[in-house]
Enzyme design. Structure first.
Site, PDB file in Angstrom:
ATOM      1  N   ASP A  30       0.814  -1.217   0.000  1.00 33.45           N
ATOM      2  CA  ASP A  30       0.000   0.000   0.000  1.00 33.45           C
ATOM      3  C   ASP A  30       0.845   1.263   0.000  1.00 33.45           C
ATOM      4  O   ASP A  30       0.644   2.175   0.826  1.00 33.45           O
ATOM      5  CB  ASP A  30      -0.934   0.016   1.214  1.00 33.45           C
ATOM      6  N   GLU A  90     -11.055   0.576  -4.239  1.00 30.41           N
ATOM      7  CA  GLU A  90     -10.310   1.020  -3.064  1.00 30.41           C
ATOM      8  C   GLU A  90      -9.130   1.874  -3.493  1.00 30.41           C
ATOM      9  O   GLU A  90      -8.929   2.139  -4.674  1.00 30.41           O
ATOM     10  CB  GLU A  90      -9.820  -0.199  -2.260  1.00 30.41           C
TER      11      GLU A  90
END
Length: 496
Positions: A14, A183
Site C-alpha cells: 500500500d 479502493e
C-alpha cells in the site's frame, strides 16, 4: 534512468509517495506491527532509506487490541504549506486518523480521529481555496456501526482537519469499472483536470489500476477509455497483483506510479513468500490527457545484500514487535540484544518477538545466542497461526513448523548455552515443473563449527496466498522463557 523493481522489497504494501522539492518520501502499511507506518526517503528514486516511523508511542494506534490483519491500513502521505500530513485507517481500532509533522522523520502528532468517516484507504487533497477533501473506500471497519464490513463504493467528504470531523455526509463519487472492492483512491490536480486513480478487482490476482477525471474535485467523473489501465491478471508477468498506485513526478520530471505487487513462485506461480511489496511503473500522457502505465517489470537489484547487526547502539527504525513496541520486551546496546519472555509464545497474538522483514527470496539469517538465562531463538513469522522457528535452551535445540491443525517438530541435544541458530530460504531443487512451492525453508543449528539442518519445510505455508495475510515474512528473535541475549544478527539475501 534505470529503476529497480521491487523498489522496496519484502513486506511493504500500500505505498504512498510524495515529492517535496528534490526529495521523495514514501510510506507503507504495517497492520499490527509497532512501530508503525515507516517513512522512507530518497533523492534519486533508487536508494531508499528508512528515516523513521509515524507511530512511535502508545496511543497513536490501537493495535494492541485489533485482530490479526487489523491496524494500520493504507496510509496516504501529502505535504502542504510546510506541513507533512498522513491519513490512515486504524482498522478495527481508532478509525480514520490524521497525523501531521514538520519533519517526515518525526515526531508525528498523536493522531486525530476524523469523525464522520467510516472506511479504509483514505486520501487527502486540497482545492485552490484550501478546502480539504477526504476520498476513501467505503468498507465499514467500525464494529459498532450498522455498516460494519459493508462496502459502499468510493466516498468523499470535505473535512476539517483541525477539528477532526467531516463537514458533510460522505457522498458517492465513482467506483471504477465494476471490479470488486474499489479502493485506494488518490485524487490529484494535474493541469486542468482532477484525476482519480483507484484500485479495483481485489488485492489478489485481479488487482488493477483504473482512472477517472473531472473538472472539479467533487466530480462528476468520466471514466478513462480502456479501464483498467494497468493489471497483470491473466498474464504470465513475473510481478502479479499490481495495483494500489500513487502518482508522483519523479526525477528528471518523469511521471511514475508507485504501487504494490507480489513475486509469486511455483509451477503455477501460486505462492508469494514475501507478501506484497512496493514496485514502480513509468507513466506517459496521451494527447487526450489520459495516462498510460507501463506493465510492471521485474528488475531486482543486482548482486547480494549482506549485513550484520551487532547491537552496539539502540535499535534502528526497521525493527518491529507485534502489538507492542520493541522496548516492552527488548533492549539493545553494548554489543547485545536482550529479549525478555513474558509467558507468550509464537502462537499468541503478542509474542515476545522482535524482527525485521525478509526482503529476498533467497536468504540466510543466523544469530549467535546465549540461552543461559532462558529459552529462545530465531523465528520466521507470518502471524500467530503460521510460523517456523528454531529455539535453544535447557540443553537442546527444537525446530518447529506451525500451521493450522498441524505441527512439525525436530530436536537435538547440545552442550553449553551459546549456540548459532539459522533459518535459510532457498529455491526448490529439481525440475521447475515439480517445484510446487515458493521456496524451501531450512531450520538449522551450528555447533562446534558444524551446521546441522534439523528440519526442511515447505515455504508455501508461509506465503500470502496460503496465510491470506496482508503482511509478509518477518524474521527475528523470540524469547519463550526467561531472557535470551543475542550477540549478532546476520542477514544475507539475493534475488538473482
Amino acid at each position: 534512468m534505470s529503476l529497480p523493481n521491487p523498489l522496496l522489497s519484502g513486506f511493504h504494501p500500500d505505498p504512498s509517495v510524495l515529492r517535496v522539492g528534490d526529495d521523495f518520501y514514501l510510506a507503507t502499511s504495517t497492520f499490527e506491527y509497532l512501530p508503525g507506518i515507516p517513512i522512507f526517503h530518497s533523492r534519486d528514486f533508487v536508494t531508499w532509506t528508512q528515516i523513521g516511523n509515524v507511530v512511535t508511542r502508545l496511543g497513536q494506534l490501537d493495535v494492541e487490541r485489533v485482530p490479526t490483519a487489523g491496524g494500520a491500513w493504507a496510509p496516504t502521505l501529502r505535504h502542504r504549506d510546510g506541513v507533512f500530513h498522513l491519513v490512515v485507517t486504524d482498522a478495527f481500532g481508532r478509525g480514520t486518523l490524521h497525523f501531521s509533522a514538520s519533519d517526515p522523520a518525526g515526531p508525528w502528532s498523536a493522531g486525530t480521529v476524523l469523525h464522520g468517516i467510516d472506511g479504509i484507504d483514505p486520501d487527502l487533497a486540497w482545492d485552490e481555496d484550501g478546502t480539504a477533501y477526504l476520498t476513501f473506500s467505503g468498507l465499514g471497519v467500525n464494529p459498532v456501526l450498522p455498516t460494519f464490513m459493508q462496502h459502499r463504493g468510493l466516498l468523499q467528504a470535505r473535512v476539517d482537519l483541525s477539528a477532526g470531523r467531516a463537514l458533510e455526509e460522505p457522498r458517492s463519487i465513482w467506483s471504477g469499472g465494476g471490479g470488486q472492492f474499489p479502493e485506494a483512491p488518490h485524487l490529484y490536480r494535474i493541469g486542468e483536470w482532477w484525476y482519480l486513480v483507484i484500485a479495483e478487482g481485489g488485492t489478489e490476482r485481479g488487482h488493477s489500476v483504473s482512472v477517472a477525471r473531472a473538472t472539479t474535485p467533487e466530480g462528476p467523473f468520466e471514466t478513462a477509455p480502456g479501464n483498467p489501465l494497468l493489471t497483470a491478471r491473466g498474464t504470465n508477468r513475473p510481478v502479479q497483483n499490481t495495483g494500489h498506485g500513487d502518482l508522483v513526478l519523479g526525477p528528471n520530471n518523469e511521471w511514475l506510479l508507485v504501487l504494490l505487487g507480489v513475486r509469486p513462485r511455483s509451477m503455477t506461480r501460486a505462492f508469494s513468500a514475501l507478501g506484497r511489496e512496493t514496485f514502480v511503473s513509468r507513466v506517459t500522457w496521451g494527447d487526450d490527457g489520459w495516462p498510460a502505465f507501463e506493465p510492471v517489470p521485474l528488475a531486482p537489484r543486482p548482486g547480494g545484500v549482506a549485513w550484520r547487526e551487532e547491537f552496539d547502539a539502540d535499535l534502528g527504525p526497521e525493527w518491529m514487535a507485534v502489538r507492542r513496541f520493541p522496548s516492552a520486551i527488548a533492549s539493545a546496546g553494548g554489543g547485545s540484544l536482550v529479549v525478555r519472555a513474558d509467558g507468550a509464545t509464537l502462537d499468541d497474538l503478542a509474542p515476545a518477538f522482535l524482527g525485521r522483514r525478509q526482503q529476498h527470496q533467497t536468504a540466510r539469517i543466523r544469530i549467535a545466542i546465549d540461552v543461559s538465562r532462558g529459552i529462545g531463538g530465531l523465528a520466521l513469522r507470518y502471524d500467530e497461526r503460521f510460523h517456523y522457528s528454531v529455539v535453544a535452551g535447557g540443553g537442546r535445540v527444537v525446530a518447529r513448523g506451525r500451521i493450522p491443525d498441524f505441527e512439525s517438530r525436530a530436536e537435538q541435544a547440545i552442550d553449553g548455552d551459546r549456540v548459532e541458530l539459522e533459518i535459510a530460504s532457498r529455491r526448490p531443487e529439481g525440475d521447475p515443473f515439480e517445484a510446487r512451492t515458493s521456496d524451501v525453508v531450512e531450520l538449522a543449528v551450528v555447533a562446534g563449527g558444524e551446521r546441522t539442518v534439523l528440519a526442511t519445510l515447505d515455504g508455501r505455508y508461509l506465503s500470502s496466498e496460503t496465510t491470506e495475510s496482508f503482511a509478509g515474512r518477518v524474521i527475528g528473535v523470540v524469547a519463550l522463557e526467561g531472557e535470551v541475549s543475542v550477540d549478532w544478527f546476520d542477514y544475507a539475501g539475493s534475488d538473482e
